[in-house]
Design a protein around this motif. Structure first.
Motif, PDB file in Angstrom:
ATOM      1  N   VAL A  96       0.853  -1.185   0.000  1.00 23.87           N
ATOM      2  CA  VAL A  96       0.000   0.000   0.000  1.00 23.87           C
ATOM      3  C   VAL A  96       0.894   1.241   0.000  1.00 23.87           C
ATOM      4  N   PRO A  97       0.692   2.185  -0.932  1.00 23.91           N
ATOM      5  CA  PRO A  97       1.576   3.360  -1.020  1.00 23.91           C
ATOM      6  C   PRO A  97       1.284   4.385   0.070  1.00 23.91           C
ATOM      7  N   ASN A  98       1.607   4.019   1.307  1.00 27.81           N
ATOM      8  CA  ASN A  98       1.363   4.870   2.463  1.00 27.81           C
ATOM      9  C   ASN A  98       2.658   4.990   3.251  1.00 27.81           C
ATOM     10  N   PRO A  99       3.348   6.133   3.154  1.00 29.66           N
ATOM     11  CA  PRO A  99       4.639   6.261   3.842  1.00 29.66           C
ATOM     12  C   PRO A  99       4.586   5.974   5.338  1.00 29.66           C
ATOM     13  N   ARG A 100       3.464   6.256   5.973  1.00 32.85           N
ATOM     14  CA  ARG A 100       3.368   6.042   7.418  1.00 32.85           C
ATOM     15  C   ARG A 100       3.478   4.564   7.801  1.00 32.85           C
ATOM     16  N   ARG A 101       3.295   3.685   6.845  1.00 28.43           N
ATOM     17  CA  ARG A 101       3.390   2.246   7.133  1.00 28.43           C
ATOM     18  C   ARG A 101       4.722   1.660   6.669  1.00 28.43           C
ATOM     19  N   VAL A 102       5.698   2.515   6.350  1.00 27.31           N
ATOM     20  CA  VAL A 102       7.006   2.053   5.897  1.00 27.31           C
ATOM     21  C   VAL A 102       8.004   2.230   7.042  1.00 27.31           C
ATOM     22  N   TRP A 103       8.578   1.104   7.498  1.00 27.40           N
ATOM     23  CA  TRP A 103       9.343   1.102   8.741  1.00 27.40           C
ATOM     24  C   TRP A 103      10.708   0.452   8.567  1.00 27.40           C
ATOM     25  N   ALA A 104      11.547   0.748   9.525  1.00 26.93           N
ATOM     26  CA  ALA A 104      12.734  -0.031   9.897  1.00 26.93           C
ATOM     27  C   ALA A 104      13.560  -0.543   8.716  1.00 26.93           C
ATOM     28  N   PRO A 105      14.184   0.346   7.941  1.00 26.81           N
ATOM     29  CA  PRO A 105      15.001  -0.114   6.813  1.00 26.81           C
ATOM     30  C   PRO A 105      16.288  -0.787   7.287  1.00 26.81           C
ATOM     31  N   GLU A 106      16.771  -1.700   6.478  1.00 26.75           N
ATOM     32  CA  GLU A 106      18.070  -2.358   6.670  1.00 26.75           C
ATOM     33  C   GLU A 106      18.783  -2.323   5.336  1.00 26.75           C
ATOM     34  N   VAL A 107      19.986  -1.757   5.288  1.00 26.75           N
ATOM     35  CA  VAL A 107      20.747  -1.656   4.049  1.00 26.75           C
ATOM     36  C   VAL A 107      22.087  -2.346   4.233  1.00 26.75           C
ATOM     37  N   PHE A 108      22.498  -3.116   3.219  1.00 20.43           N
ATOM     38  CA  PHE A 108      23.810  -3.761   3.259  1.00 20.43           C
ATOM     39  C   PHE A 108      24.407  -3.763   1.856  1.00 20.43           C
ATOM     40  N   ARG A 109      25.733  -3.868   1.832  1.00 20.66           N
ATOM     41  CA  ARG A 109      26.473  -3.857   0.575  1.00 20.66           C
ATOM     42  C   ARG A 109      26.779  -5.281   0.159  1.00 20.66           C
ATOM     43  N   HIS A 110      26.724  -5.541  -1.141  1.00 19.43           N
ATOM     44  CA  HIS A 110      27.142  -6.829  -1.704  1.00 19.43           C
ATOM     45  C   HIS A 110      27.856  -6.547  -3.017  1.00 19.43           C
ATOM     46  N   GLY A 111      28.296  -7.571  -3.695  1.00 24.36           N
ATOM     47  CA  GLY A 111      29.109  -7.376  -4.892  1.00 24.36           C
ATOM     48  C   GLY A 111      28.436  -6.591  -5.992  1.00 24.36           C
ATOM     49  N   GLY A 112      27.104  -6.617  -6.052  1.00 28.72           N
ATOM     50  CA  GLY A 112      26.398  -5.937  -7.133  1.00 28.72           C
ATOM     51  C   GLY A 112      25.781  -4.618  -6.754  1.00 28.72           C
ATOM     52  N   GLY A 113      26.130  -4.074  -5.592  1.00 31.59           N
ATOM     53  CA  GLY A 113      25.555  -2.812  -5.158  1.00 31.59           C
ATOM     54  C   GLY A 113      25.043  -2.895  -3.737  1.00 31.59           C
ATOM     55  N   TYR A 114      23.857  -2.325  -3.498  1.00 31.46           N
ATOM     56  CA  TYR A 114      23.289  -2.236  -2.158  1.00 31.46           C
ATOM     57  C   TYR A 114      21.851  -2.741  -2.168  1.00 31.46           C
ATOM     58  N   THR A 115      21.498  -3.443  -1.100  1.00 23.38           N
ATOM     59  CA  THR A 115      20.134  -3.948  -0.948  1.00 23.38           C
ATOM     60  C   THR A 115      19.506  -3.320   0.280  1.00 23.38           C
ATOM     61  N   MET A 116      18.231  -2.960   0.147  1.00 23.36           N
ATOM     62  CA  MET A 116      17.445  -2.478   1.284  1.00 23.36           C
ATOM     63  C   MET A 116      16.308  -3.449   1.551  1.00 23.36           C
ATOM     64  N   HIS A 117      16.191  -3.894   2.793  1.00 22.01           N
ATOM     65  CA  HIS A 117      14.986  -4.565   3.267  1.00 22.01           C
ATOM     66  C   HIS A 117      14.152  -3.523   4.005  1.00 22.01           C
ATOM     67  N   TYR A 118      12.885  -3.479   3.744  1.00 20.66           N
ATOM     68  CA  TYR A 118      12.009  -2.502   4.379  1.00 20.66           C
ATOM     69  C   TYR A 118      10.687  -3.167   4.745  1.00 20.66           C
ATOM     70  N   THR A 119       9.995  -2.583   5.702  1.00 22.66           N
ATOM     71  CA  THR A 119       8.680  -3.071   6.112  1.00 22.66           C
ATOM     72  C   THR A 119       7.611  -2.156   5.525  1.00 22.66           C
ATOM     73  N   ALA A 120       6.570  -2.757   4.934  1.00 27.27           N
ATOM     74  CA  ALA A 120       5.460  -1.992   4.374  1.00 27.27           C
ATOM     75  C   ALA A 120       4.179  -2.809   4.511  1.00 27.27           C
ATOM     76  N   HIS A 121       3.051  -2.179   4.166  1.00 29.91           N
ATOM     77  CA  HIS A 121       1.747  -2.810   4.383  1.00 29.91           C
ATOM     78  C   HIS A 121       1.325  -3.600   3.142  1.00 29.91           C
ATOM     79  N   ASP A 122       1.186  -4.889   3.321  1.00 31.98           N
ATOM     80  CA  ASP A 122       0.853  -5.801   2.225  1.00 31.98           C
ATOM     81  C   ASP A 122      -0.623  -5.685   1.843  1.00 31.98           C
ATOM     82  N   ARG A 123      -0.887  -5.432   0.549  1.00 31.82           N
ATOM     83  CA  ARG A 123      -2.263  -5.294   0.074  1.00 31.82           C
ATOM     84  C   ARG A 123      -3.062  -6.578   0.293  1.00 31.82           C
TER      85      ARG A 123
END
Length: 454
Positions: A96-123
């Motif tokens: 759901v495109p609601n910024p208020r429901r987007v939480w707690a990012p995690e970013v890490f580096r790997h050989g191909g760039g950077y990955t972000m895991h994020y929490t959001a509200h599943d439709r």
């Protein structure tokens, strides 16, 4: 010192570095950080996660109601510049495109760039779930990957608070099932699950590590952070409801990656152990500073309870177990080295015992304490003073104070009556690592319950 000794400590502390984001000069990079005074990002910046690359630290945080994910940069972990853009401008189509429901990012580096895991509200499920986004650079923009969420156990409340851990060429994601959501009243487990090196695919089933099972944790634990130090795994986590002063941070220890994990007996960081200087400390991350030493990064509520600024503190390890600069660690007098004095039962004392009869020239109580970094630390002495002068008048008593063998003066105690314990505060200069604090015979007579070092 054994694990049992360490986990019995009432550890909770922090060193807040003084500087508003992107402003004000501070000590030079690499110097030990001062005790907790102020947030390093003095605006709403909760659930911080930090990645270092090329000498620049990138911090990511939960939404600010307009941007999905916040971003800031620093060269020294003290002075920060907040990016006014959104590093995750679009969510996955499943969310759901609601910024208020987007939480707690995690970013890490790997050989191909950077990955972000994020929490959001599943439709589809109506739950908070974990998604994936990638970017070629740490400053983004991160673009969603995958047609659906990466982790979404809907029947268990969904999944939140992703955190990455890697060793021996394998990557894992830690996460919490959001069992306290939606009136489900389910257990909140912290899980460990193998994923691909870029974090875009799960490669196996999750393993349950720990859940809420201590009274002081309230109905939930969350926000896992895993590091390996001194030959064992340290699983940091937050507990209780984030919205109040009762939010706190603790840790558990294991010899093997999948456990079993043994929890510390008491929290590592709380509002009380910070003496109210930081309220509801949680959402922590661990980062190595420019000097090669660890820091703990976390949020706490502002005085008006409208925002959660970001704080940072020196993180040390007493025989491998965490101690936070500026936090108060309780040391019971009856567990210290007692010379020519008496340990007695004292039901009203914090540990049920106290040390009295510190009456002779060679009488003393010596505490061994650990400092996460060198410098000034607050010492709180819990004492009872029932002394009377020859005329029967209540009088002030004192103890001589020695730090690492050096006489640094006296701690003076107002009259309280026997078995009435009060706190007297002073400042002591400690070296990095282990120190001794000795309280010996001074004027008149006083008993000792405990000391706290923060």
């Amino acid at each position: 010192m054994t694990l049992d000794h360490i986990v019995r400590r009432f550890v909770c502390g922090l060193a807040l570095l003084g500087a508003v984001a992107g402003v004000a000069a501070g000590p030079s990079a690499g110097a030990a950080d001062p005790p907790a005074k102020a947030p390093v990002i003095d605006r709403d910046f909760p659930d911080p996660d930090i990645v270092e690359t090329g000498g620049t630290y990138h911090a990511y945080a939960t939404n600010d109601s307009v941007k999905n994910i916040q971003h800031a940069t620093s060269r020294d972990l003290r002075h920060w510049t907040v990016d006014e853009g959104d590093v995750l401008p679009e969510l996955g189509a499943w969310a759901v495109p609601n910024p208020r429901r987007v939480w707690a990012p995690e970013v890490f580096r790997h050989g191909g760039g950077y990955t972000m895991h994020y929490t959001a509200h599943d439709r589809a499920s109506g739950r908070q779930c974990i998604g994936v986004a990638r970017s070629a650079t740490p400053g983004g923009p991160f673009r969603p990957v995958g047609a659906g969420p990466l982790i979404c156990p809907a029947a268990e409340g969904g999944a939140i608070d992703a955190s990455s851990y890697a060793e021996a060429g394998r990557r894992y994601v830690l996460w919490k099932n959001d069992g306290n959501c939606c009136d489900l009243r389910k257990d909140t487990w912290l899980h460990l699950q193998p994923v691909s090196w870029d974090g875009t695919r799960t490669l196996g089933e999750p393993v349950r590590l720990i859940k809420q099972d201590r009274e002081w944790e309230g109905p939930l634990i969350e926000a896992p952070t895993l590091v390996k130090r001194h030959g064992h795994y340290l699983l940091f986590y937050s507990a209780d409801f984030y919205a109040g002063d009762g939010y706190k941070t603790s840790y558990a220890v294991a010899r093997d990656l999948t456990g079993p994990y043994t929890k510390a007996a008491n929290p590592l960081m709380t509002t009380q152990t910070f003496s109210g200087a930081v309220r509801g400390p949680g959402g922590q991350d661990v980062v190595t500073g420019p000097d090669g030493r660890d820091r703990v990064v976390f949020h706490g509520w502002s005085a008006d309870h409208r925002s959660r600024p970001m704080y940072i503190a020196d993180l040390g390890y007493a025989d491998g177990y965490p101690v936070v600069r500026g936090s108060k660690v309780v040391h019971q007098a009856e567990h210290a080295r007692v010379r020519n004095a008496v340990v007695r039962e004292a039901p009203s004392a914090s540990g049920g015992k106290a040390v009295g009869r510190i009456d002779h020239a060679d009488s003393h109580v010596e505490f061994t304490v650990f400092a996460a970094s060198a410098g000034e630390h607050q010492l709180s002495v819990w004492f009872g003073n029932g002394s009377l002068d020859p005329a029967g008048n209540a009088v002030t008593a004192s103890h001589r104070l020695l730090v690492n063998g050096a006489d640094v003066g006296a701690v003076r105690y107002p009259h309280t009556g026997w078995d009435h314990w009060r706190e007297e505060r002073t400042t002591v200069t400690l070296r990095d690592g282990w120190n001794t604090i000795r309280l010996g015979k001074g004027e008149y007579f006083a008993e000792l319950d405990a000391v706290e070092v923060g």
